[in-house]
Write an enzyme that holds these catalytic residues in place. Structure first.
Site, short mmCIF file in Angstrom:
data_model
loop_
_atom_site.label_atom_id
_atom_site.label_comp_id
_atom_site.label_asym_id
_atom_site.label_seq_id
_atom_site.Cartn_x
_atom_site.Cartn_y
_atom_site.Cartn_z
N TRP A 113 12.53 42.54 -12.37
CA TRP A 113 13.49 41.60 -11.76
C TRP A 113 14.78 42.29 -11.40
O TRP A 113 15.38 42.00 -10.35
CB TRP A 113 13.70 40.38 -12.65
CG TRP A 113 12.46 39.53 -12.65
CD1 TRP A 113 11.60 39.35 -13.69
CD2 TRP A 113 11.89 38.83 -11.53
NE1 TRP A 113 10.54 38.56 -13.28
CE2 TRP A 113 10.69 38.23 -11.98
CE3 TRP A 113 12.27 38.65 -10.20
CZ2 TRP A 113 9.87 37.46 -11.14
CZ3 TRP A 113 11.46 37.88 -9.35
CH2 TRP A 113 10.28 37.30 -9.84
N ASP A 183 21.83 37.71 -14.17
CA ASP A 183 20.66 36.88 -13.88
C ASP A 183 20.17 36.32 -15.22
O ASP A 183 19.63 37.06 -16.04
CB ASP A 183 19.58 37.75 -13.22
CG ASP A 183 18.29 36.99 -12.97
OD1 ASP A 183 18.18 35.83 -13.42
OD2 ASP A 183 17.38 37.56 -12.33
N LYS A 207 12.42 27.37 -15.85
CA LYS A 207 12.08 27.82 -17.21
C LYS A 207 12.82 26.92 -18.21
O LYS A 207 12.27 25.91 -18.62
CB LYS A 207 12.41 29.30 -17.36
CG LYS A 207 11.57 30.14 -16.37
CD LYS A 207 12.21 31.44 -16.05
CE LYS A 207 11.68 32.11 -14.81
NZ LYS A 207 10.28 32.49 -14.80
N1 PMP Z 1 14.96 36.62 -12.09
C1 PMP Z 1 14.18 36.51 -13.17
C2 PMP Z 1 14.61 37.16 -14.45
C3 PMP Z 1 12.98 35.80 -13.09
O1 PMP Z 1 12.20 35.67 -14.17
C4 PMP Z 1 12.62 35.19 -11.87
C5 PMP Z 1 11.37 34.36 -11.71
N2 PMP Z 1 10.39 34.50 -12.63
C6 PMP Z 1 13.46 35.36 -10.76
C7 PMP Z 1 14.63 36.07 -10.93
C8 PMP Z 1 13.13 34.77 -9.44
O2 PMP Z 1 13.28 33.40 -9.51
P1 PMP Z 1 12.88 32.44 -8.33
O3 PMP Z 1 11.39 32.40 -8.32
O4 PMP Z 1 13.52 31.14 -8.74
O5 PMP Z 1 13.43 32.99 -7.08
#
Ligand code: PMP
Length: 371
Positions: A113, A183, A207
């Site tokens: 991520w 994040d 989540k």
């Molecule tokens: N950052 C993290 C730490 C994530 O776990 C996720 C999704 N699993 C995201 C960003 C991306 O999120 P989204 O699907 O809402 O764009």
């Protein structure tokens, strides 16, 4: 824990859902949504049909923001925004709204991520990867003393919990006066975090905050800069601050679910109470893994995630059987991320300790019988 018992009793026939997100919702939240669905609080209409500029929705918005501010102890100077686009859009909006006249932003790379955030930021600025956990195959957080954060960076970005790799910062980085961007998608509300040490916090809702379709942004108003000319209005945080997150039609239902989640977190004792529960849940799972000869988690102990626990089987060929028998035992969503393989248990706030105990018992029994 009384609630835990209540949830366990009510969900006896329901499987436990360990997926990474969209993730399990608390039974109390599901029940409340169910009860209110046809007729929201006597309005005669469903929240699925509710106008975002109605008095009913305005009351819900006010309550949700107040609850979040209380739960996270968010100072007044921070704007709280409920937006579209998921956390991924914030990978772009963070640099667009924080760079100002600066050309560089620093990122800590602790996994997939972080890497996505870094790649997106590269569209807008020079990215300094201030630290990279590649040498440990992303099972550690490089010590802060080894980070290289140029003083002219507009900000320093970190991914508090790497949902795929299971690496979590259990501390808040401090680099001189550097504005900090976090994040918090997969750990928000799982334990107390000092908001005031951050310039910007963002999180997808699917989540710990509810369902997909909504992302939360907490922004220090003083840290924001005007995005470059030509930036779409929707990507300018100021647009959303001025419009109170109602610049366009928001994801009303997702926002409603988040409001329910926030009320539930409060009713369950707030973020500190969840921190205690989450610490115990994670400890039980890591103990189960570490005590076995079959299961492995390679993450360095001091940065193991409380929310997402990846593991592999010493004999990889047993993994499909593990997933199959787990599903038969009512334990769902345990496959690892498609990019990582292996297995993973996400144990967000909504997962009670009884669910983790059941997983732990299943794991021990599977090892005894199959390994
Ligand atoms: N950052 C993290 C730490 C994530 O776990 C996720 C999704 N699993 C995201 C960003 C991306 O999120 P989204 O699907 O809402 O764009």
């Amino acid at each position: 824990m009384a609630t835990d018992v209540a949830i366990a009793t009510r969900t006896m026939t329901r499987p436990w859902n360990f997926s990474a997100g969209p993730a399990m919702l608390p039974q109390a939240v599901l029940d409340s949504i169910h009860d209110e669905l046809p007729d929201y609080q006597g309005t005669g209409i469903s929240m699925l049909e509710m106008g975002h500029r109605t008095e009913t929705f305005a009351a819900l918005m006010v309550q949700a923001e107040a609850d979040l501010r209380e739960l996270m102890d968010i100072p007044e100077q921070y704007a709280v925004l409920f937006l579209h686009g998921g956390a991924s859009l914030q990978f772009a909006m963070a640099p667009l709204n924080l760079l100002g006249s600066r050309e560089t932003a620093s990122y800590i790379n602790t996994g997939l991520w972080s890497a996505k955030a870094i790649k997106e930021a590269g569209n807008f600025c020079r990215v300094q990867v201030a630290a990279d956990a590649a040498a440990s195959n992303y099972t550690t957080i490089p010590p802060a003393a080894q980070w290289h954060v140029p003083a002219d960076s507009a900000f320093l970005h970190y991914t508090v919990n790497e949902t795929i790799g299971g690496v979590e910062f259990h501390w808040v980085p401090h680099v001189d006066q550097m504005p900090l961007v976090a994040d918090m998608t997969s750990m928000i509300l799982s334990r107390p975090v000092e908001v005031r040490h951050h310039a910007l916090i963002y999180a997808g809702a699917q989540k710990n905050l509810g369902i997909a379709g909504l992302s939360l942004v907490i922004a220090d108003r003083n840290a924001l800069h005007k995005p470059p000319a030509g930036t779409p209005s929707m990507l300018d945080l100021q647009t959303h601050i001025e419009a109170g997150s109602l610049y366009n039609t928001p994801p009303v239902f997702a926002w409603y679910v988040t409001a329910k989640m926030l009320a539930w977190v409060k009713a369950e004792g707030g973020v500190s109470a969840f921190a205690e529960r989450n610490r115990r849940k994670a400890a039980l799972l890591y103990e189960t893994i570490d005590a076995s000869n079959l299961y492995r988690n390679l993450v360095q102990r001091d940065c193991r995630s409380w929310m997402s626990v990846p593991f592999t089987l010493a004999d990889h060929s047993l993994e499909p059987l593990f997933l199959q028998e787990a599903a038969q035992a009512g334990l769902l969503g345990l496959a690892g991320h498609r990019s990582a393989g292996g297995l993973r248990a996400c144990i967000y706030n909504a997962m009670p300790e009884s669910g983790v105990r059941q997983l732990s018992e299943f794991m021990r029994e599977f090892e005894r019988v199959r390994a």
